[in-house]
Design a protein around this motif. Structure first.
Motif, PDB file in Angstrom:
ATOM      1  N   THR A 196       0.948  -1.288   0.028  1.00 21.80           N
ATOM      2  CA  THR A 196       0.139   0.006   0.183  1.00 21.80           C
ATOM      3  C   THR A 196       0.945   1.151   0.184  1.00 21.80           C
ATOM      4  O   THR A 196       1.788   1.307   0.736  1.00 21.80           O
ATOM      5  CB  THR A 196      -0.998  -0.032   1.144  1.00 21.80           C
ATOM      6  N   CYS A 197       0.204   2.149  -1.030  1.00 20.54           N
ATOM      7  CA  CYS A 197       1.395   3.573  -0.745  1.00 20.54           C
ATOM      8  C   CYS A 197       0.395   4.386   0.031  1.00 20.54           C
ATOM      9  O   CYS A 197      -0.753   4.425   0.355  1.00 20.54           O
ATOM     10  CB  CYS A 197       1.203   4.176  -2.389  1.00 20.54           C
ATOM     11  N   LEU A 198       1.428   4.907   0.882  1.00 17.95           N
ATOM     12  CA  LEU A 198       0.806   5.921   2.026  1.00 17.95           C
ATOM     13  C   LEU A 198       1.287   7.246   2.035  1.00 17.95           C
ATOM     14  O   LEU A 198       2.479   7.753   1.526  1.00 17.95           O
ATOM     15  CB  LEU A 198       1.339   5.352   3.484  1.00 17.95           C
ATOM     16  N   LEU A 212       5.106   7.517   1.082  1.00 17.13           N
ATOM     17  CA  LEU A 212       5.924   6.182   1.095  1.00 17.13           C
ATOM     18  C   LEU A 212       5.195   5.182   0.032  1.00 17.13           C
ATOM     19  O   LEU A 212       4.156   4.679   0.185  1.00 17.13           O
ATOM     20  CB  LEU A 212       5.533   5.424   2.475  1.00 17.13           C
ATOM     21  N   PRO A 213       5.954   5.169  -1.105  1.00 19.16           N
ATOM     22  CA  PRO A 213       5.457   4.167  -2.053  1.00 19.16           C
ATOM     23  C   PRO A 213       5.275   2.810  -1.390  1.00 19.16           C
ATOM     24  O   PRO A 213       6.056   2.211  -0.499  1.00 19.16           O
ATOM     25  CB  PRO A 213       6.453   4.305  -3.213  1.00 19.16           C
ATOM     26  N   LEU A 218      14.454   3.328   1.219  1.00 20.39           N
ATOM     27  CA  LEU A 218      14.795   4.628   1.785  1.00 20.39           C
ATOM     28  C   LEU A 218      14.827   5.825   0.624  1.00 20.39           C
ATOM     29  O   LEU A 218      14.565   6.819   0.773  1.00 20.39           O
ATOM     30  CB  LEU A 218      15.892   4.739   2.523  1.00 20.39           C
ATOM     31  N   GLU A 219      15.488   5.221  -0.460  1.00 19.10           N
ATOM     32  CA  GLU A 219      16.023   6.320  -1.516  1.00 19.10           C
ATOM     33  C   GLU A 219      14.796   6.830  -2.342  1.00 19.10           C
ATOM     34  O   GLU A 219      14.812   7.816  -2.824  1.00 19.10           O
ATOM     35  CB  GLU A 219      16.897   5.828  -2.428  1.00 19.10           C
ATOM     36  N   GLU A 220      13.626   5.954  -2.164  1.00 21.74           N
ATOM     37  CA  GLU A 220      12.254   6.412  -2.777  1.00 21.74           C
ATOM     38  C   GLU A 220      11.398   7.206  -2.257  1.00 21.74           C
ATOM     39  O   GLU A 220      10.673   7.805  -2.779  1.00 21.74           O
ATOM     40  CB  GLU A 220      11.880   5.288  -3.477  1.00 21.74           C
TER      41      GLU A 220
END
Length: 421
Positions: A196-198, A212-213, A218-220
């Motif tokens: 789930t993307c939040l 938060l994809p 961490l890099e995304e």
């Protein structure tokens, strides 16, 4: 310990080789006072490594409380927001005074947790921001960007007997970052999900968003300040509805209607189309900004409740605009999770529902997912301090614009003690 202690989430160590994390259970205290200057949020957390291939950490909230500032402290802090009034003697005195108050807050929340100081690894204290100027400011060949948080860590350490990490932002700024926002690192640690993307939206004095994809690294992760959160609402209520200091529950905003002309003026600020990374504060949206709104209200004869309704809707607009402008092209979101004081404003939450639900995005609060809106940032600085003590990076350089992840914070040790027993 509190009987209602609960797991927040299990998470991998994102920063470096997990074998360097302290193997035993440890405890940390987090202290936070934000741009609204309501008081000190204090939290105690337990950090428990779990023996799995992923080296998971189980982070649990053991105790939380808020210590409101007495009016004299709050008034003097507000004076320091004006550089012309923030003389070195006043800044120095408040730096000391806040150190004492933070220490008292740490001792009080520890008593609630049932822990003794000797059991606690570290206190993480954000301090009180009185000036945040991340924009380029070249003098000769030097870029004199700066951010000032006060509240003496040495006093906190020596009053409590616990090592204190403070002054977090400057390490990131030394690497070219904005020194903000910092909480996205801990939101990655605590909340990311595989499927789930939040979208995590904090609404304090300033609003900030973390994306938060699903299954993110961490890099995304990316994050930024969306603009004013409660700051303009609180400032106007204090001027127009004394002695109130905020629109409790959004009751005033529920009585008015939106003033289209004012809304268009608010939306025209170029902050909302600035390139990322970006952060902001009272320097842009503080007393002078509120005074300009009041002047327009008086000139146009607008009703004061309509002005409160408009700026409340505007706060919601800054959030949905940020989603459209910075996020929508990259991510399809499943959920918007709201925290901070703004999550208790029913009118503001209603506006967010109205704007986001047609986009297919569920809107909820931290409490609705088993969290604690009030404790979230205090928990964050307890966890950031844990990483500092472990000598692990605790920033996201993509978020702040730094050239590399930093190990943030300055450590003050109490006399005669460098680690928990």
């Amino acid at each position: 310990m509190m009987n209602n202690a609960k797991t927040i989430i299990k998470t991998e160590n994102p920063a470096t080789s997990p074998t360097t994390v302290t193997p035993e259970i440890c405890y940390a205290v987090g202290l936070m006072s934000g741009t609204s200057v309501d008081g000190i949020d204090a939290a105690v957390i337990e950090i428990r490594p779990i023996a799995t291939a992923d080296h998971v950490l189980d982070v649990r909230l053991l105790a939380f409380e808020n210590k409101p500032f007495v009016p004299a402290v709050r008034e003097q802090i507000f004076r320091l927001f004006d550089p012309a009034k923030a003389t070195i003697d006043k800044v120095g005195a408040m730096h000391t005074w806040l150190g004492e108050l933070y220490a008292e807050a740490a001792q009080s929340v520890l008593a609630l947790s049932g822990l003794q100081a000797e059991q606690v690894m570290v206190i993480g204290s954000h301090g009180q921001t009185i000036y945040h100027a991340p924009e380029d400011n070249f003098v000769a060949s030097y870029n004199l960007r700066c951010s000032v948080q006060i509240g003496d860590g040495a006093i906190i350490a020596n009053r409590t007997g616990i090592a204190c990490v403070s002054d977090f932002r400057v390490a990131d700024m030394a690497l070219g970052g904005q020194g903000a926002p910092l909480v996205p690192f801990t939101e990655y640690v605590l909340f990311r999900e595989e499927t789930t993307c939040l979208l995590l939206q904090n609404i304090g004095g300033i609003g900030n968003m973390t994306v938060l994809p699903a299954g993110t690294s961490l890099e995304e992760v990316f994050a930024f300040d969306t603009g004013p959160g409660n700051m303009i609402i609180d400032g106007l209520v204090a001027l127009l509805y004394p002695p109130l200091m905020m629109d409790v529950g959004g009751k005033i905003a529920a009585q008015g209607t939106i003033v289209a002309e004012l809304l268009e003026w608010l939306q025209a600020d170029d902050y909302y189309t600035m390139a990322l990374p970006k952060s902001t504060g009272r320097e842009r949206f503080g007393e002078q900004y509120v005074a300009a709104i009041v002047q327009k209200m008086n000139e146009q004869g607008w009703q004061k409740e309509d002005v409160i309704t408009t700026v409340t809707y505007f706060t919601a607009w800054t959030i949905v605009h940020s989603y459209h402008y910075y996020v929508a092209a990259e991510q399809t979101l499943a959920r918007l999770i709201v925290s901070g004081g703004g999550s208790y404003n029913s009118t503001l939450m209603g506006f967010l529902q109205k704007l986001f639900v047609p986009l297919g995005i569920d809107v909820c609060t931290q409490e609705e997912i088993g969290g604690n809106s009030d404790a979230k940032e205090a928990v964050a600085f307890a966890l950031l301090a844990f990483y500092t003590m472990e000598r692990l990076p605790n920033t996201i350089s993509r978020v702040t614009g730094a050239t590399a992840p930093a190990i943030m914070g300055k450590i003050s040790y109490p006399t005669g003690r460098t680690k928990p027993s």
